[in-house]
Write an enzyme that holds these catalytic residues in place. Structure first.
Site, short mmCIF file in Angstrom:
data_model
loop_
_atom_site.label_atom_id
_atom_site.label_comp_id
_atom_site.label_asym_id
_atom_site.label_seq_id
_atom_site.Cartn_x
_atom_site.Cartn_y
_atom_site.Cartn_z
N ASP A 385 0.83 -1.20 0.00
CA ASP A 385 0.00 0.00 0.00
C ASP A 385 0.87 1.26 0.00
O ASP A 385 1.91 1.31 0.67
CB ASP A 385 -0.90 -0.01 1.24
CG ASP A 385 -1.78 1.21 1.32
OD1 ASP A 385 -2.63 1.38 0.42
OD2 ASP A 385 -1.61 2.01 2.26
N GLU A 425 1.55 -0.69 -5.02
CA GLU A 425 0.49 0.23 -5.42
C GLU A 425 1.13 1.47 -6.01
O GLU A 425 1.92 2.15 -5.37
CB GLU A 425 -0.38 0.63 -4.23
CG GLU A 425 -1.50 1.58 -4.66
CD GLU A 425 -2.22 2.28 -3.50
OE1 GLU A 425 -3.33 2.79 -3.72
OE2 GLU A 425 -1.65 2.33 -2.39
#
EC number: 3.2.1.135
Length: 666
Positions: A385, A425
């Site tokens: 993330d 990401e």
């Protein structure tokens, strides 16, 4: 043009005379007409054109270039070698013809070495020269987008060959009501939790907060629905949004990396889920990717402890805290580095190599990354993330330190399991993290899949703003973004129509299920790992966060739903043909007037022509399958409808419904 044979040297002529009783392949070299036919040129790193797409440092790489038969007089590979920072040339030799006699194949070999190389082709017909690299043919020598050779860089085969299913755990299925968060179960930052009935609005009632609305989905629920994911749909990779202990429903504000959130179960529940995912008793062997939120923690983490929840002193409570240097304070305690300015998400300080944070996240034997890769969990990979922002001293990433961290992370992860996946990401061009083979295996493909697909099919960008592109622009966008990455990265990119951060595809398409059909056909036949955000397979709608995280409607999760049935069929087709997963990709048609897009996927076993109709009405399409070396008189079958067609004059004629497609295979 008049076709002449290349003049033979005396030695070659003697070999020919002495070997007259054996077939002798003769190059159909061109007369000097000074014109390279671009329409015959092709190369990528599919099995027909590259003998070692993931070479070791001791493997040479033999490359093939396709041209029209007899069209050129010579060709060369020009490659840049990072070992000496210089260009090198490899003359190519004629190798063979294709089965239809339409094309020549020329080949050349780049010698083995451990260094990264970038290559392009120079193609000559007399005084005329063309160039070819990852962005296709050009009349002038390109200075970017060359093909990659990265020795000893391998992405997991299961990732390239799989279909991924993304789940937001609280909204998928409630398998254990005893762990449900109830209204008022706890408060976070002064706001109580709220329990909602399955299927009701995701928006909080007055006095509550959207991030503290719970529906009861959990790991037991995912486990109980593995049959739907693995058997009904056929997906074999699960990616879960964060599951570790955190106060919110999204869990991106980690409180304890080493514990599953009680609302989702416990660590033994996770072990059971992983065992069942890996099992073949409920469908194909599966794989699990966890969401690693390593850029920041939540402010309720004991390392920070903003609300004095723990007996130990966190960094917010004391400058003498053992975790004070885990964060970056500008003016202690209230001014500190955080994720995008959200004070509830204090940013971790990775410091220098060997720092405590690097140790606890990935370096130590009991680090977060290694703990879950090792037994008894044995997860199969991490999705990272906010990966671009990970950094030291409050810096915002995308710098030398960020790349150093992810290189160390890769070494740590691959040291435990060389077959584990690392997916970062990133919303743009992730080349800086993937093109050296030392950080991520792949990235979230917002830029190379989600955005262009949305704009072409729905006329909206992924945030539901008006944005429309033509078929030609769509193809150009795809080609350009593929060229950003090594081929094994392209094949591993996370290709989703929707996810938890953007509006739902079905909402962008105005609820037109036919547009979902079209998008699914493209998703399952394009380069990269198809990633289904839970509910996209039946046309779930939803606006911006939190509306894109609705509870799953299980009445739709059946092949009686036409989109689910199509998803099931398309995954079966993708699984049947390796060419759809790791084969070459060639554009065949870009028709802006009729909104037709056609492309070939092919390898040394199968040739497939995909036809997409983005118009609202049916069109009859003449597909130039001669480009795929499909012989006249041969049969192709549309794997969606079962209809068969005969190749005539190098073409296949097929009628395609509006917002639908055909997958023509032989």
């Amino acid at each position: 043009m008049i076709k002449l044979l290349k003049p033979m040297s005396l030695s070659i002529l003697l070999v020919f005379i002495l070997s007259f009783s054996f077939p002798f392949p003769t190059a159909k070299a061109a007369a000097n007409d000074n014109n390279v036919e671009w329409n015959g040129l092709f190369h990528d790193q599919g099995p027909l054109f590259d003998n070692a797409p993931e070479p070791t440092s001791t493997q040479s790489v033999t490359l093939k270039l396709r041209t029209f038969k007899g069209d050129i007089t010579s060709a060369n590979i020009k490659y840049w070698d990072t070992a000496d920072n210089a260009f090198h040339w490899v003359p190519m030799v004629w190798d063979s013809n294709d089965p239809t006699g339409t094309f020549d194949y020329w080949k050349g070999t780049i010698p083995a070495s451990p260094s990264i190389k970038y290559y392009r082709f120079q193609i000559n017909d007399g005084t005329s020269t063309a160039w070819y690299n990852g962005n296709g043919p050009s009349s002038t020598e390109p200075n970017a987008d060359d093909f990659y050779i990265i020795p000893n860089f391998k992405t997991p085969d299961w990732l390239k060959n799989g279909v991924m299913y993304q789940i937001f755990p609280d909204r998928f299925y409630n398998g254990d009501s005893s762990n449900d968060v109830q209204t008022g179960s706890y408060t976070y930052n002064g706001t109580p939790t709220e329990k909602k009935a399955w299927g009701s609005s995701v928006y909080a009632d007055p006095g509550y907060d959207n991030s503290l609305v719970f529906f009861g989905g959990d790991l037991a629920g995912i486990d109980q629905k593995l049959g739907y994911i693995k058997k009904t749909l056929g997906a074999n990779i699960l990616y879960l949004n964060p599951i570790f202990k955190a106060p919110t429903n999204h869990k991106y504000d980690t409180q304890d990396y080493m514990a599953v959130d009680p609302a989702f179960g416990d660590n033994s529940t996770l072990q059971t889920l992983i065992n069942d995912i890996h099992s073949t008793a409920n469908g194909p062997k599966g794989y699990l990717i966890l969401d690693g939120v390593f850029n920041h923690t939540g402010d309720s983490h004991p390392w920070f402890d903003k609300y004095n929840n723990f007996s130990s002193q966190g960094a917010y409570e004391s400058q003498s805290s053992p975790w004070y240097n885990y964060y970056t304070f500008y003016t202690w305690p209230d001014s500190y580095a955080s994720f995008l300015g959200f004070n509830s998400l204090p940013k971790l300080n990775y410091g220098n190599s060997g720092s405590a944070v690097r140790g606890v996240i990935y370096n130590n034997s009991n680090s977060v990354a290694k703990t879950y890769l090792n037994p008894p969990y044995s997860v199969d990979g991490w999705r990272l993330d906010a990966a671009q922002y990970v950094d030291a001293n409050g810096n915002n990433g995308s710098d030398v330190t960020n790349h150093q961290i992810w290189s160390e992370f890769r070494n740590a992860v691959k040291g435990v399991n060389s077959n584990a996946a690392i997916i970062g990401e990133y919303w743009g061009n992730a080349n800086p993290w993937t093109a050296q083979g030392n950080q991520w295996d792949a990235a979230t493909n917002f830029d190379g899949f989600t955005q262009p697909v949305s704009e072409w099919i729905t006329g909206k960008d992924y945030q539901n703003n008006s944005a429309s592109i033509s078929t030609t622009q769509f193809d150009s966008w795809l080609r350009g973004t593929r060229a950003n990455y090594p081929t094994n990265v392209q094949q591993s990119m996370m290709n989703f129509l929707s996810n938890h951060d953007i509006t739902r595809f079905a909402t962008r398409s105005g609820g037109d299920l036919w547009k979902t059909y079209l998008a699914l056909i493209f998703q399952m036949t394009y380069v990269g790992t198809p990633t289904i955000y839970y509910g996209d397979e039946y046309g779930m709608q939803g606006g911006a966060d939190p509306d894109n995280r609705r509870s799953f409607d299980w009445s739709q999760a059946t092949p009686s739903n036409s989109a689910v049935a199509l998803t099931q069929k398309l995954i079966t087709i993708r699984n049947q043909y390796p060419a759809l997963r790791t084969g070459s990709f060639m554009t065949l048609i870009t028709d802006d007037t009729n909104k037709i897009y056609s492309y070939g996927r092919f390898d040394n076993v199968n040739r497939i022509a995909v036809v997409l109709n983005n118009d609202s009405v049916s069109h009859t399409v003449n597909v130039p399958v001669w480009q795929l070396s499909m012989p006249n008189g041969s049969t192709v079958t549309d794997k969606i409808t079962g209809h068969s067609y005969t190749v005539q004059n190098g073409m296949v004629t097929v009628a395609v419904d509006g917002h639908y497609g055909a997958v023509l295979a032989q």
